[in-house]
Design a protein around this motif. Structure first.
Motif, PDB file in Angstrom:
ATOM      1  N   HIS A 262       0.860  -1.192   0.000  1.00 38.11           N
ATOM      2  CA  HIS A 262       0.000   0.000   0.000  1.00 38.11           C
ATOM      3  C   HIS A 262       0.897   1.244   0.000  1.00 38.11           C
ATOM      4  O   HIS A 262       1.866   1.319   0.767  1.00 38.11           O
ATOM      5  CB  HIS A 262      -0.903  -0.010   1.227  1.00 38.11           C
ATOM      6  N   PRO A 263       0.594   2.220  -0.812  1.00 36.56           N
ATOM      7  CA  PRO A 263       1.476   3.396  -0.920  1.00 36.56           C
ATOM      8  C   PRO A 263       1.620   4.200   0.371  1.00 36.56           C
ATOM      9  O   PRO A 263       2.602   4.924   0.536  1.00 36.56           O
ATOM     10  CB  PRO A 263       0.824   4.237  -2.024  1.00 36.56           C
ATOM     11  N   ASP A 264       0.680   4.077   1.296  1.00 38.73           N
ATOM     12  CA  ASP A 264       0.745   4.853   2.537  1.00 38.73           C
ATOM     13  C   ASP A 264       1.151   4.001   3.739  1.00 38.73           C
ATOM     14  O   ASP A 264       1.016   4.438   4.884  1.00 38.73           O
ATOM     15  CB  ASP A 264      -0.604   5.512   2.816  1.00 38.73           C
ATOM     16  N   VAL A 265       1.654   2.784   3.483  1.00 36.27           N
ATOM     17  CA  VAL A 265       2.096   1.897   4.563  1.00 36.27           C
ATOM     18  C   VAL A 265       3.603   1.726   4.470  1.00 36.27           C
ATOM     19  O   VAL A 265       4.133   1.403   3.405  1.00 36.27           O
ATOM     20  CB  VAL A 265       1.390   0.528   4.482  1.00 36.27           C
ATOM     21  N   THR A 266       4.293   1.960   5.578  1.00 33.19           N
ATOM     22  CA  THR A 266       5.754   1.796   5.578  1.00 33.19           C
ATOM     23  C   THR A 266       6.190   0.484   6.201  1.00 33.19           C
ATOM     24  O   THR A 266       7.312   0.028   5.967  1.00 33.19           O
ATOM     25  CB  THR A 266       6.424   2.960   6.343  1.00 33.19           C
ATOM     26  N   ALA A 267       5.337  -0.152   7.005  1.00 36.03           N
ATOM     27  CA  ALA A 267       5.650  -1.456   7.594  1.00 36.03           C
ATOM     28  C   ALA A 267       4.352  -2.091   8.047  1.00 36.03           C
ATOM     29  O   ALA A 267       3.400  -1.398   8.430  1.00 36.03           O
ATOM     30  CB  ALA A 267       6.612  -1.315   8.776  1.00 36.03           C
ATOM     31  N   ALA A 268       4.295  -3.418   8.014  1.00 37.33           N
ATOM     32  CA  ALA A 268       3.068  -4.114   8.421  1.00 37.33           C
ATOM     33  C   ALA A 268       3.378  -5.552   8.816  1.00 37.33           C
ATOM     34  O   ALA A 268       4.273  -6.179   8.253  1.00 37.33           O
ATOM     35  CB  ALA A 268       2.031  -4.094   7.294  1.00 37.33           C
ATOM     36  N   GLU A 269       2.616  -6.039   9.782  1.00 40.22           N
ATOM     37  CA  GLU A 269       2.617  -7.447  10.169  1.00 40.22           C
ATOM     38  C   GLU A 269       1.166  -7.855  10.362  1.00 40.22           C
ATOM     39  O   GLU A 269       0.299  -7.010  10.625  1.00 40.22           O
ATOM     40  CB  GLU A 269       3.407  -7.683  11.458  1.00 40.22           C
ATOM     41  N   VAL A 270       0.893  -9.153  10.255  1.00 38.73           N
ATOM     42  CA  VAL A 270      -0.465  -9.671  10.429  1.00 38.73           C
ATOM     43  C   VAL A 270      -0.412 -10.910  11.309  1.00 38.73           C
ATOM     44  O   VAL A 270       0.386 -11.816  11.063  1.00 38.73           O
ATOM     45  CB  VAL A 270      -1.111 -10.005   9.067  1.00 38.73           C
ATOM     46  N   LEU A 271      -1.261 -10.941  12.329  1.00 42.57           N
ATOM     47  CA  LEU A 271      -1.352 -12.094  13.219  1.00 42.57           C
ATOM     48  C   LEU A 271      -2.812 -12.431  13.474  1.00 42.57           C
ATOM     49  O   LEU A 271      -3.707 -11.592  13.295  1.00 42.57           O
ATOM     50  CB  LEU A 271      -0.674 -11.794  14.561  1.00 42.57           C
ATOM     51  N   GLY A 272      -3.043 -13.656  13.907  1.00 44.91           N
ATOM     52  CA  GLY A 272      -4.361 -14.050  14.371  1.00 44.91           C
ATOM     53  C   GLY A 272      -4.450 -13.904  15.875  1.00 44.91           C
ATOM     54  O   GLY A 272      -3.532 -14.290  16.600  1.00 44.91           O
ATOM     55  N   VAL A 273      -5.542 -13.335  16.359  1.00 41.47           N
ATOM     56  CA  VAL A 273      -5.749 -13.114  17.789  1.00 41.47           C
ATOM     57  C   VAL A 273      -7.060 -13.796  18.180  1.00 41.47           C
ATOM     58  O   VAL A 273      -8.071 -13.635  17.484  1.00 41.47           O
ATOM     59  CB  VAL A 273      -5.814 -11.603  18.110  1.00 41.47           C
ATOM     60  N   PRO A 274      -7.072 -14.582  19.269  1.00 40.49           N
ATOM     61  CA  PRO A 274      -8.299 -15.277  19.674  1.00 40.49           C
ATOM     62  C   PRO A 274      -9.487 -14.333  19.773  1.00 40.49           C
ATOM     63  O   PRO A 274      -9.376 -13.217  20.291  1.00 40.49           O
ATOM     64  CB  PRO A 274      -7.925 -15.860  21.044  1.00 40.49           C
ATOM     65  N   ASP A 275     -10.625 -14.804  19.255  1.00 39.21           N
ATOM     66  CA  ASP A 275     -11.818 -13.953  19.188  1.00 39.21           C
ATOM     67  C   ASP A 275     -13.049 -14.828  19.429  1.00 39.21           C
ATOM     68  O   ASP A 275     -13.166 -15.914  18.838  1.00 39.21           O
ATOM     69  CB  ASP A 275     -11.901 -13.299  17.801  1.00 39.21           C
ATOM     70  N   PRO A 276     -13.994 -14.381  20.281  1.00 42.12           N
ATOM     71  CA  PRO A 276     -15.154 -15.225  20.594  1.00 42.12           C
ATOM     72  C   PRO A 276     -16.084 -15.455  19.411  1.00 42.12           C
ATOM     73  O   PRO A 276     -16.798 -16.458  19.372  1.00 42.12           O
ATOM     74  CB  PRO A 276     -15.858 -14.445  21.717  1.00 42.12           C
ATOM     75  N   GLU A 277     -16.101 -14.538  18.451  1.00 40.77           N
ATOM     76  CA  GLU A 277     -16.992 -14.678  17.295  1.00 40.77           C
ATOM     77  C   GLU A 277     -16.332 -15.435  16.151  1.00 40.77           C
ATOM     78  O   GLU A 277     -16.927 -16.343  15.559  1.00 40.77           O
ATOM     79  CB  GLU A 277     -17.427 -13.298  16.811  1.00 40.77           C
ATOM     80  N   TRP A 278     -15.082 -15.074  15.842  1.00 40.35           N
ATOM     81  CA  TRP A 278     -14.415 -15.617  14.666  1.00 40.35           C
ATOM     82  C   TRP A 278     -13.531 -16.830  14.966  1.00 40.35           C
ATOM     83  O   TRP A 278     -13.064 -17.487  14.042  1.00 40.35           O
ATOM     84  CB  TRP A 278     -13.548 -14.534  14.019  1.00 40.35           C
ATOM     85  N   GLY A 279     -13.311 -17.106  16.224  1.00 45.22           N
ATOM     86  CA  GLY A 279     -12.310 -18.110  16.574  1.00 45.22           C
ATOM     87  C   GLY A 279     -10.960 -17.431  16.684  1.00 45.22           C
ATOM     88  O   GLY A 279     -10.308 -17.447  17.717  1.00 45.22           O
ATOM     89  N   ASN A 280     -10.545 -16.819  15.590  1.00 48.70           N
ATOM     90  CA  ASN A 280      -9.400 -15.906  15.563  1.00 48.70           C
ATOM     91  C   ASN A 280      -9.757 -14.762  14.633  1.00 48.70           C
ATOM     92  O   ASN A 280     -10.388 -14.985  13.600  1.00 48.70           O
ATOM     93  CB  ASN A 280      -8.130 -16.602  15.035  1.00 48.70           C
ATOM     94  N   ARG A 281      -9.392 -13.557  15.018  1.00 46.89           N
ATOM     95  CA  ARG A 281      -9.594 -12.440  14.111  1.00 46.89           C
ATOM     96  C   ARG A 281      -8.256 -12.072  13.472  1.00 46.89           C
ATOM     97  O   ARG A 281      -7.184 -12.218  14.079  1.00 46.89           O
ATOM     98  CB  ARG A 281     -10.198 -11.232  14.833  1.00 46.89           C
ATOM     99  N   VAL A 282      -8.324 -11.601  12.245  1.00 44.07           N
ATOM    100  CA  VAL A 282      -7.135 -11.188  11.503  1.00 44.07           C
ATOM    101  C   VAL A 282      -6.816  -9.753  11.902  1.00 44.07           C
ATOM    102  O   VAL A 282      -7.618  -8.849  11.685  1.00 44.07           O
ATOM    103  CB  VAL A 282      -7.374 -11.281   9.984  1.00 44.07           C
TER     104      VAL A 282
END
Length: 341
Positions: A262-282
């Motif tokens: 993305h042109p306005d993003v200089t760094a990014a990471e993505v993890l799954g976090v436990p969530d009661p609705e999704w199981g894990n949210r992105v």
């Protein structure tokens, strides 16, 4: 059990490593213990034999087609730093410590970096000019996207992507192809398995874990991968980087790589976090200005919309461990401290 541990200032590690590699005591040489980064929990103490370290040094030089002086730009106490020192010493050179000495003046030297370092250096003209003089920049320790490699190529910097770990005495797959003597196979769910002379001996004090991951001469990694049409290993990410959310499997590294484009993003990471609705949210951890809706649309333009992040955590910088890898535990804490939005 006779071993020594890579600890202390770079000069101390160099002196001990020089004696161990080039002038070992008579009889069986002690093992070398290096610690893992501990990015997903407590660090493990990995025992490497002198033969495994030398096998890695020689296979690396054979693949690169040259050996010579190396620049240490990583901690000397982790396996990537130890290997930089070992390669330089075996080639007959005292390694340069970048933090103390800067870049060498000449050409034809080598350096190992992690993606975060290279990303930052490509924005500094003096660093770019220096890296152009390097024979090769080995790049490992995390996902390496096409965008970063394209930037390096455009800047005239020769990059070779490596894959490996402390358990393999450092990088053992270069640009998707195993070094001489190394074997690659895929197990259940695409789990990467590695074999060959660079494998570690054991986890010190953890015999059960050793037996779990060292099976019939193969090291069962924590990473998932695939073999492409040209026979190259493509590392998808850690097995636990595949986020099961709402019954779907979302490859976190692929989403993170899209966000970094993305042109306005200089760094990014993505993890799954436990969530009661999704199981894990992105969860997207981003350094930059875009809002969650913008980022969701950006991801959906290249991938299924179900891969789009549910939560955005804005950061001033991605927290890093001492070896330059993202600090996953710190990221998870940051996600839990914010209300999803």
């Amino acid at each position: 059990m006779d071993f020594w541990t890579a600890r202390g200032e770079p000069g101390e590690v160099v002196d001990r490593l020089r004696d161990w590699l080039l002038d070992p005591p008579s009889g069986a040489a002690p093992g070398l213990v290096v610690e893992t980064s501990g990015s997903t929990g407590a660090p493990k103490c990995v025992l490497l034999s002198r033969e495994a370290v030398l096998a890695s040094v020689r296979a690396s030089a054979a693949r690169l087609g040259a050996s010579g002086p190396w620049v240490l730009a990583l901690p000397a106490t982790y396996v990537a730093g130890v290997q930089v020192l070992a390669r330089s010493l075996v080639a007959g050179h005292t390694p340069t410590v970048h933090e103390r000495d800067g870049w060498p003046d000449g050409e034809g030297w080598f350096v190992s970096l992690v993606p975060t370092q290279l990303t930052r250096m490509l924005s500094v003209p003096d660093d770019v000019a220096a890296l152009r003089r390097a024979h090769t920049v080995l790049l490992g320790g995390g996902p390496i996207g096409g965008t970063l490699r394209a930037r390096a190529a455009e800047a005239g910097v020769r990059v070779v992507a490596t894959y490996g770990s402390a358990e393999t005495a450092g990088g053992c797959v270069y640009d998707g192809l195993p070094l001489d003597g190394v074997a690659v196979a895929l197990g259940e769910s695409g789990r990467i398995r590695l074999a060959g002379p660079t494998l570690f001996t054991e986890y010190v004090g953890q015999p059960e874990l050793t037996r779990e991951v060292l099976v019939d001469g193969w090291f069962r990694t924590s990473d998932a991968g695939r073999i492409d049409d040209d026979g190259h290993l493509v590392v998808i990410g850690r097995v636990d980087d595949v986020i099961v959310t709402g019954g779907l499997n979302v490859p976190g590294p692929a989403v993170a790589e899209r966000l970094r484009a993305h042109p306005d993003v200089t760094a990014a990471e993505v993890l799954g976090v436990p969530d009661p609705e999704w199981g894990n949210r992105v969860v997207a951890f981003v350094v930059g200005a875009p809002g969650l809706g913008d980022l969701r649309d950006w991801v959906a333009a290249a991938h299924p919309r179900a891969w789009a992040p549910h939560q955005l955590v804005r950061l001033d910088a991605i927290p890093l461990l001492a070896n330059g890898k993202p600090d996953r535990q710190a990221l998870l804490r940051a996600a839990s401290e914010e209300v999803p939005r």
